[in-house]
Design a protein around this motif. Structure first.
Motif, PDB file in Angstrom:
ATOM      1  N   SER A 130       0.840  -1.190   0.000  1.00  0.00           N
ATOM      2  CA  SER A 130       0.000   0.000   0.000  1.00  0.00           C
ATOM      3  C   SER A 130       0.880   1.246   0.000  1.00  0.00           C
ATOM      4  O   SER A 130       1.875   1.336   0.729  1.00  0.00           O
ATOM      5  N   LYS A 175       0.074   3.969   1.189  1.00  0.00           N
ATOM      6  CA  LYS A 175      -0.195   4.743   2.406  1.00  0.00           C
ATOM      7  C   LYS A 175       1.004   4.738   3.351  1.00  0.00           C
ATOM      8  O   LYS A 175       1.313   5.745   3.983  1.00  0.00           O
ATOM      9  N   VAL A 217       2.726   8.230   4.483  1.00  0.00           N
ATOM     10  CA  VAL A 217       2.821   8.663   5.880  1.00  0.00           C
ATOM     11  C   VAL A 217       4.273   8.909   6.267  1.00  0.00           C
ATOM     12  O   VAL A 217       4.598   9.880   6.955  1.00  0.00           O
ATOM     13  N   ILE A 226      -4.940  16.341   5.486  1.00  0.00           N
ATOM     14  CA  ILE A 226      -6.098  15.727   6.133  1.00  0.00           C
ATOM     15  C   ILE A 226      -7.289  15.674   5.157  1.00  0.00           C
ATOM     16  O   ILE A 226      -7.984  14.660   5.056  1.00  0.00           O
ATOM     17  N   LYS A 227      -7.539  16.755   4.432  1.00  0.00           N
ATOM     18  CA  LYS A 227      -8.660  16.807   3.485  1.00  0.00           C
ATOM     19  C   LYS A 227      -8.501  15.778   2.365  1.00  0.00           C
ATOM     20  O   LYS A 227      -9.468  15.204   1.893  1.00  0.00           O
ATOM     21  N   LYS A 228      -7.260  15.562   1.917  1.00  0.00           N
ATOM     22  CA  LYS A 228      -7.000  14.584   0.863  1.00  0.00           C
ATOM     23  C   LYS A 228      -7.127  13.151   1.381  1.00  0.00           C
ATOM     24  O   LYS A 228      -7.160  12.213   0.597  1.00  0.00           O
ATOM     25  N   GLY A 229      -7.166  12.984   2.719  1.00  0.00           N
ATOM     26  CA  GLY A 229      -7.285  11.637   3.297  1.00  0.00           C
ATOM     27  C   GLY A 229      -5.995  10.862   3.269  1.00  0.00           C
ATOM     28  O   GLY A 229      -5.995   9.631   3.270  1.00  0.00           O
ATOM     29  N   LEU A 245      -3.830  10.445   5.534  1.00  0.00           N
ATOM     30  CA  LEU A 245      -3.503   9.770   6.785  1.00  0.00           C
ATOM     31  C   LEU A 245      -4.561   8.754   7.180  1.00  0.00           C
ATOM     32  O   LEU A 245      -4.461   8.147   8.243  1.00  0.00           O
ATOM     33  N   ASP A 246      -5.569   8.506   6.343  1.00  0.00           N
ATOM     34  CA  ASP A 246      -6.577   7.497   6.612  1.00  0.00           C
ATOM     35  C   ASP A 246      -6.041   6.120   6.214  1.00  0.00           C
ATOM     36  O   ASP A 246      -5.527   5.936   5.112  1.00  0.00           O
ATOM     37  N   TRP A 247      -6.167   5.150   7.107  1.00  0.00           N
ATOM     38  CA  TRP A 247      -5.637   3.812   6.837  1.00  0.00           C
ATOM     39  C   TRP A 247      -6.698   2.856   6.302  1.00  0.00           C
ATOM     40  O   TRP A 247      -6.458   1.678   6.154  1.00  0.00           O
ATOM     41  N   ASP A 248      -7.863   3.325   6.023  1.00  0.00           N
ATOM     42  CA  ASP A 248      -8.931   2.438   5.565  1.00  0.00           C
ATOM     43  C   ASP A 248      -8.747   2.011   4.134  1.00  0.00           C
ATOM     44  O   ASP A 248      -8.325   2.640   3.277  1.00  0.00           O
TER      45      ASP A 248
END
Length: 123
Positions: free
Chosen positions: A62, A64, A68, A115-118, A120-123
């Motif tokens: 991933s 992500k 990060v 944050i708005k772009k997502g 840092l979201d791990w989903d």
């Protein structure tokens, strides 16, 4: 008065480069020739944190994780710029304070964008 760059002015730099390259080549040669040559199956096996390798190393990961990590380094390096400001806080006065608020506002805008772009979201 104009300073001229003559080839003789570069002799110390060239000499230092020759000595450095010579040191590296000499060290590598002698360690290869004089070092122990005991090759066992344990030494030739792949090793990564003591864990046996499972599966293919080419499996996609991933993005992500890397995103990060890059964002952490980015914001960590930007925080480093605050240390000289904190040391010279009194000498910089009001203008230094305003400039730091602008810098921190820019950091905050970048963080809000992440944050708005997502990112840092791990989903």
């Amino acid at each position: 008065m104009e300073v001229q760059s003559l080839p003789v002015n570069f002799l110390p730099i060239i000499f230092q480069m020759i000595v450095a390259v010579g040191f590296v080549v000499t060290t590598m040669f002698f360690t290869h020739k004089l070092g122990p040559k005991r090759k066992t199956s344990d030494k030739l096996a792949t090793f990564e944190s003591g864990i046996e390798v499972i599966g293919n190393a080419r499996t996609p990961m991933s993005i992500k994780y890397f995103l990060v990590a890059i964002l952490f380094v980015l914001f960590d390096v930007e925080v480093i710029f605050m240390y000289p400001w904190a040391v010279n806080f009194k000498e910089l006065g009001r203008q230094g304070m305003i400039e730091m608020f602008i810098f921190m506002g820019t950091l905050l805008l970048g963080f809000i964008y992440v944050i708005k772009k997502g990112a840092l979201d791990w989903d």
